[in-house]
Motif scaffolding. Structure first.
Motif, mmCIF file in Angstrom:
data_model
loop_
_atom_site.group_PDB
_atom_site.id
_atom_site.type_symbol
_atom_site.label_atom_id
_atom_site.label_comp_id
_atom_site.label_asym_id
_atom_site.label_seq_id
_atom_site.Cartn_x
_atom_site.Cartn_y
_atom_site.Cartn_z
ATOM 1 N N LEU A 94 0.888 -1.051 -0.171
ATOM 2 C CA LEU A 94 0.101 0.016 -0.060
ATOM 3 C C LEU A 94 0.816 1.283 0.056
ATOM 4 O O LEU A 94 1.711 1.393 0.791
ATOM 5 N N ASP A 132 -4.380 8.754 3.367
ATOM 6 C CA ASP A 132 -4.023 7.331 2.881
ATOM 7 C C ASP A 132 -2.987 6.633 3.857
ATOM 8 O O ASP A 132 -2.879 5.658 4.000
ATOM 9 N N SER A 135 -5.555 5.702 6.465
ATOM 10 C CA SER A 135 -6.488 4.618 6.075
ATOM 11 C C SER A 135 -5.868 3.239 5.851
ATOM 12 O O SER A 135 -6.230 2.269 6.420
ATOM 13 N N TYR A 136 -4.464 3.315 5.290
ATOM 14 C CA TYR A 136 -3.595 1.997 5.208
ATOM 15 C C TYR A 136 -3.367 1.818 6.201
ATOM 16 O O TYR A 136 -3.249 0.181 6.564
ATOM 17 N N LEU A 185 -1.533 -1.341 -4.199
ATOM 18 C CA LEU A 185 -2.555 -0.413 -4.127
ATOM 19 C C LEU A 185 -2.116 0.901 -3.756
ATOM 20 O O LEU A 185 -1.405 1.105 -2.698
ATOM 21 N N LEU A 335 -12.118 -4.490 -4.818
ATOM 22 C CA LEU A 335 -12.373 -3.221 -4.330
ATOM 23 C C LEU A 335 -14.071 -2.941 -4.737
ATOM 24 O O LEU A 335 -14.678 -2.526 -3.773
ATOM 25 N N GLY A 372 -8.497 5.146 -2.416
ATOM 26 C CA GLY A 372 -8.139 5.625 -1.072
ATOM 27 C C GLY A 372 -9.104 6.551 -0.636
ATOM 28 O O GLY A 372 -10.429 6.794 -1.355
ATOM 29 N N THR A 399 -11.360 3.353 4.554
ATOM 30 C CA THR A 399 -10.405 2.580 5.412
ATOM 31 C C THR A 399 -11.052 1.073 5.695
ATOM 32 O O THR A 399 -10.298 -0.205 5.568
ATOM 33 N N VAL A 402 -10.351 -0.869 2.038
ATOM 34 C CA VAL A 402 -9.006 -1.472 1.957
ATOM 35 C C VAL A 402 -8.828 -2.539 2.894
ATOM 36 O O VAL A 402 -8.523 -3.577 2.555
#
Length: 416
Positions: A94, A132, A135-136, A185, A335, A372, A399, A402
């Motif tokens: 990611l 991101d 979120s990742y 990603l 996704l 994202g 989030t 992912v």
């Protein structure tokens, strides 16, 4: 435990820790990473310290100082956070970038405040792409909190060179053979999955003339007047670019602009030198070598025959297009399916007129798509403008999507 139960637990964990996630994003926004000047190692150090609080190790990969300075920046430390699980699964990376354009004028919120108001968080890189980072990180934490049997690995690539082209960000990590994931990603927006994007050529065009006193202009050679001929040629070519169409949804036609002009020495002096910086976006179907040759000829022809005028054309950047690679459909399918569950709508899958770091993974043959935290379009977030912002609900949704994708790829085999 069933896949449905694991998915529900995953999303519940994210909801329970969402205030913490917003707090982490605020921390990331509050550390400036303006590029230029590009002094970004302090931000990487802070991120490395942050992930250590969860027992993770962030490998620091500083780019040699002289190489960074020759590039036009001050410091770059790229991070890789490796989360290995059991053997037998893929490695999924990611990637998000921490460098940002300077905030500029016109803000009604502190660009480095990370202020939350009316369900949105404000600040430079709130949407692109420090969101991101958050979120990742939290998607990976949620996956690991399940306590389920996981296979393969997650790698978090936090890089700091996207605004200058990525060559000392993901490009440097790949060149140094520090990573070779099976899938990637990269940072994008919540409401579409990007599978392709434009290429970009940037040039510095220096028009040389001969400076002289403004009272006797005939004794010199006006570089600005010659530069005006170059500008007319560039802008005169724009209508023809609209006739070159891409077959990829979301990408229309090539574009070309002059983004900066510098020249002259004083009001009463005929300019002896003018420097233009220009940007030519190429659709994926175009050949970069042919485009570059054509732009060079366009410029050279514009000043041909002008007495005392000489032109230099220096390539600043060649960012190649991102094209779909075999295997990317697995990322897209996961996704889209998980977004339908989380968001209640079918996302679009398209190309983008932007160029991104994702292309650097694609050039190594690694399937990569972009998704994202963010709105439906770049303009809605005010990215690279005043009052850049992100809806907190979009951060939460991204989030979850992912995290569910990670579960698809790395979760128990009978539930993947």
């Amino acid at each position: 435990m069933s896949k449905q139960q694991l998915s529900e637990r995953l999303c519940a964990w994210i909801d329970q820790h969402f205030d913490e996630e917003v707090g982490v994003l605020q921390q990331l926004i509050r550390i400036p990473t303006d590029t230029p000047p590009g002094n970004n190692a302090p931000h990487a150090d802070a991120v490395a310290e942050l992930v250590q609080s969860w027992g993770w190790n962030a490998e620091k990969h500083p780019v040699p100082q002289q190489q960074v300075r020759d590039y036009g920046m001050q410091s770059i430390t790229n991070l890789i956070v490796r989360r290995p699980y059991a053997e037998g699964g893929p490695t999924l990376a990611l990637n998000a970038h921490g460098d940002v354009v300077p905030p500029g004028e016109g803000w009604s919120h502190d660009p480095y405040g990370g202020e939350v108001a009316d369900g949105r968080i404000y600040g430079r890189a709130a949407a692109v792409s420090k969101s991101d980072f958050a979120s990742y990180i939290f998607a990976t934490r949620a996956l690991e909190a399940l306590g389920a049997s996981l296979r393969g690995a997650v790698e978090l690539h936090f890089t700091y060179d996207e605004e200058f082209g990525g060559l000392l960000g993901p490009g440097w990590l790949l060149e140094q053979k520090l990573t070779k994931p099976d899938y990637v990603l990269a940072a994008g927006f919540s409401y579409n999955v990007v599978t392709a994007h434009n290429a970009c050529l940037q040039f510095e065009v220096t028009v040389h003339g001969r400076a002289t006193h403004g009272s006797m202009p005939e004794t010199g050679h006006d570089a600005l007047q010659a530069a005006n001929a170059v500008l007319n040629a560039i802008y005169g070519a724009l209508p023809g670019l609209k006739d070159i169409r891409s077959s990829i949804p979301g990408i229309s036609h090539p574009t070309m602009i002059v983004g900066r002009i510098d020249g002259g020495t004083n009001t009463n002096v005929v300019p002896g030198k003018v420097v233009l910086k220009m940007d030519r976006r190429m659709i994926p179907e175009e050949d970069p070598a042919q485009v570059e040759a054509g732009v060079r000829k366009l410029i050279e022809d514009a000043v041909a025959g002008l007495p005392g005028i000489r032109v230099e054309i220096r390539r600043l950047l060649l960012a190649r297009a991102l094209r779909p690679l075999p295997g990317h459909e697995k990322l897209v399918q996961s996704l889209l399916r998980n977004a339908e569950t989380v968001m209640g709508e079918t996302l679009t899958t398209n190309g983008s007129a932007l160029y991104t770091d994702a292309r650097l993974y694609g050039e190594q043959g690694i399937p990569v798509v972009l998704f994202g935290a963010g709105p439906r379009t770049l303009m809605e977030s005010n990215a690279k403008q005043a009052d850049e912002n992100l809806a907190l609900d979009d951060l939460r949704k991204a989030t979850k999507v992912v995290a569910l994708m990670l579960l698809d790829f790395l979760g128990p085999q009978d539930q993947a």
